[in-house]
Design an enzyme around this catalytic site. Structure first.
Site, PDB file in Angstrom:
ATOM      1  N   HIS A 436     149.096  37.438  56.714  1.00  0.00           N
ATOM      2  CA  HIS A 436     149.332  36.666  55.536  1.00  0.00           C
ATOM      3  C   HIS A 436     149.871  34.897  55.950  1.00  0.00           C
ATOM      4  CE1 HIS A 436     149.627  35.939  51.345  1.00  0.00           C
ATOM      5  NE2 HIS A 436     150.129  37.145  50.962  1.00  0.00           N
ATOM      6  N   ASP A 440     145.279  33.833  52.800  1.00  0.00           N
ATOM      7  CA  ASP A 440     146.008  34.243  51.505  1.00  0.00           C
ATOM      8  C   ASP A 440     145.073  35.500  50.740  1.00  0.00           C
ATOM      9  OD1 ASP A 440     147.587  32.105  51.507  1.00  0.00           O
ATOM     10  OD2 ASP A 440     146.186  30.920  50.782  1.00  0.00           O
TER      11      ASP A 440
END
Length: 464
Positions: A436, A440
């Site tokens: 992450h 995204d």
């Protein structure tokens, strides 16, 4: 006799030490030139060490799971040659050996404890010093390690103080014949060798395995029988330790998230069956090469997934070539061989390379350049794939894809007349875990939708 010290050679660029993952010899064994003596594991590969001379093993560098520095003594071999200037590099005693040596000295007061010889100080390669070695006294010159210069007859098993005191007269049953490795294993497991049955005159590892499975004097117990088993401590070494370290580092450093979507692979499976029926001499296709083609066609629109993140330097490198890691299960554990330049291979070439790498991985014969440098990984449990998986990223990559099991279920489809009909469909859940910090959630979901387009309309896999 002469003593030959075999030092661990440089077995890989940038490697400073290697782990002992298996010994093929024990102290007292006679080895031939070019015969295997140990398996050593580096960060890149497992390498088999071979003896450069013929002789009797008198010293070993350590136990399985220990690290040995490049240039340090790995094994000391007593040869038939005569050389008064032989180098002696002794290995330190383990705590178990030291304890046994004390017991042996107490029961055999005529045996003299000699200080360790030829070993460097703590600042030198090999380290250690001042640890006693037990050696039976000889008439003239000093013994090597724990063996006198005069070898015992071939038919008599060599005895080592670490195996306990030598058997006394009339105690043959209590001291069953066994190699030092078998005795050490039985001692670690708390097994009395006298209670282990064997089909030969020596207790072997297979006999210990049978003893552990069926117990002693209790007969055979069917697999479904409920019975307590002894705890069995397993040392985490070799491939299993590398996996543990890499997975722990990945979960500590990477904030994972996983996205799962359902894909209808009915048309893809039908096309795969047609291709296999007309493949000629080409390899049989599984789902994996078709999946890789779809990945290679989708990645150009999502370059952030085909990347490696150097978190120490704070640099993300988006790779132009797709070096695809392929998680493969082996007897030693999970390994990830890499298909180089997957984007340049057609489906048949991918199938051939997948087979070659999988066979090399199972045989432990992957080359170092086939085990690193991946840019994205695919991991699949095949028919055991379950409903969904949450795979752990192969650091420093930023994404890993996990296809799951294909199942048949009824689905609603348009009947072409404004209504719906229920049909049989082959469905597969596809998981993807991403870093992450780099990827995204929108990017991951969009990437999977791109894969879905190719997998649900498989003719696009072969279109320019």
């Amino acid at each position: 006799m002469a003593r030959f010290t075999f030092k661990l050679p440089d077995i890989g660029e940038g490697i400073s030490e290697a782990e002992i993952v298996a010994w093929h010899v024990a102290i007292g064994d006679r080895v031939e030139e070019d015969s295997p003596i140990a398996d050593m594991m580096t960060d890149k590969a497992t390498v088999e060490m071979e003896s450069p001379v013929t002789g009797v093993v008198v010293e070993l560098a350590g136990e399985v799971g220990e690290q040995v520095s490049i240039g340090a003594a790995l094994v000391v071999i007593e040869t038939d040659a005569v050389d008064a200037a032989d180098e002696v590099v002794a290995a330190p005693l383990t705590s178990a050996q030291a304890e046994t040596a004390e017991q042996y000295e107490a029961e055999n007061p005529g045996v003299e404890l000699l200080p360790e010889t030829g070993r460097g100080t703590a600042g030198e390669a090999g380290g250690g010093g001042g640890v006693p070695q037990t050696t039976p006294p000889v008439a003239d010159t000093a013994s090597v390690g724990m063996f006198p210069q005069t070898a015992p007859p071939v038919e008599a098993p060599l005895h080592h103080p670490a195996d306990g005191p030598p058997p006394r007269a009339g105690e043959d049953k209590a001291h069953a014949l066994a190699s030092p490795a078998v005795r050490a294993r039985a001692r670690d497991l708390g097994i009395d060798l006298a209670s282990v049955k064997s089909d030969s005159d020596r207790v072997r590892h297979a006999d210990l395995d049978a003893y552990l499975r069926y117990g002693s004097g209790e007969g055979y117990h069917p697999p479904h029988a409920s019975r307590a088993r002894e705890d069995q401590p397993i040392k985490v070494i070799g491939m299993r330790r590398r996996i543990a370290e890499n997975m722990a580092a990945s979960k500590r450093a990477i904030p994972h998230f996983t996205y799962v979507d359902e894909i209808d692979v009915t048309a893809l499976e039908a096309m795969r069956a047609d291709l296999n029926a007309n493949r000629g001499g080409r390899p049989k296709l599984t789902m994996l090469p078709l999946m890789i083609v779809a990945i290679c066609k989708t990645i150009p629109d999502f370059p952030m997934l085909n990347a490696r993140y150097d978190d120490e330097a704070g640099v993300v490198t988006r790779h132009g070539a797709i070096h695809l890691g392929m998680a493969a299960q082996t007897d030693a554990g999970l390994t990830v061989p890499v298909i180089r330049d997957a984007q340049d291979r057609n489906v048949w070439q991918l199938a051939t390379e997948i087979t070659r790498l999988a066979e090399a991985a199972r045989a432990g014969k992957l080359a170092p350049n086939e085990m690193g440098g991946g840019t994205i990984t695919v991991t699949s449990l095949g028919p055991l794939g379950g409903i969904a998986t949450t795979p752990v990223i192969n650091r420093p990559e930023v994404a890993i894809i996990g296809p799951n099991k294909i199942v048949e279920r009824p689905v609603f489809r348009s009947d072409g007349r404004g209504g719906d009909e229920v049909v049989r469909a082959k469905l597969m859940n596809l998981s993807i875990s991403c870093d992450h910090r780099v990827v995204d959630g929108w990017d991951a979901a969009s990437f999977v939708q791109g894969l879905k387009k190719y997998l649900e309309t498989p003719v696009l896999l072969f279109a320019d």
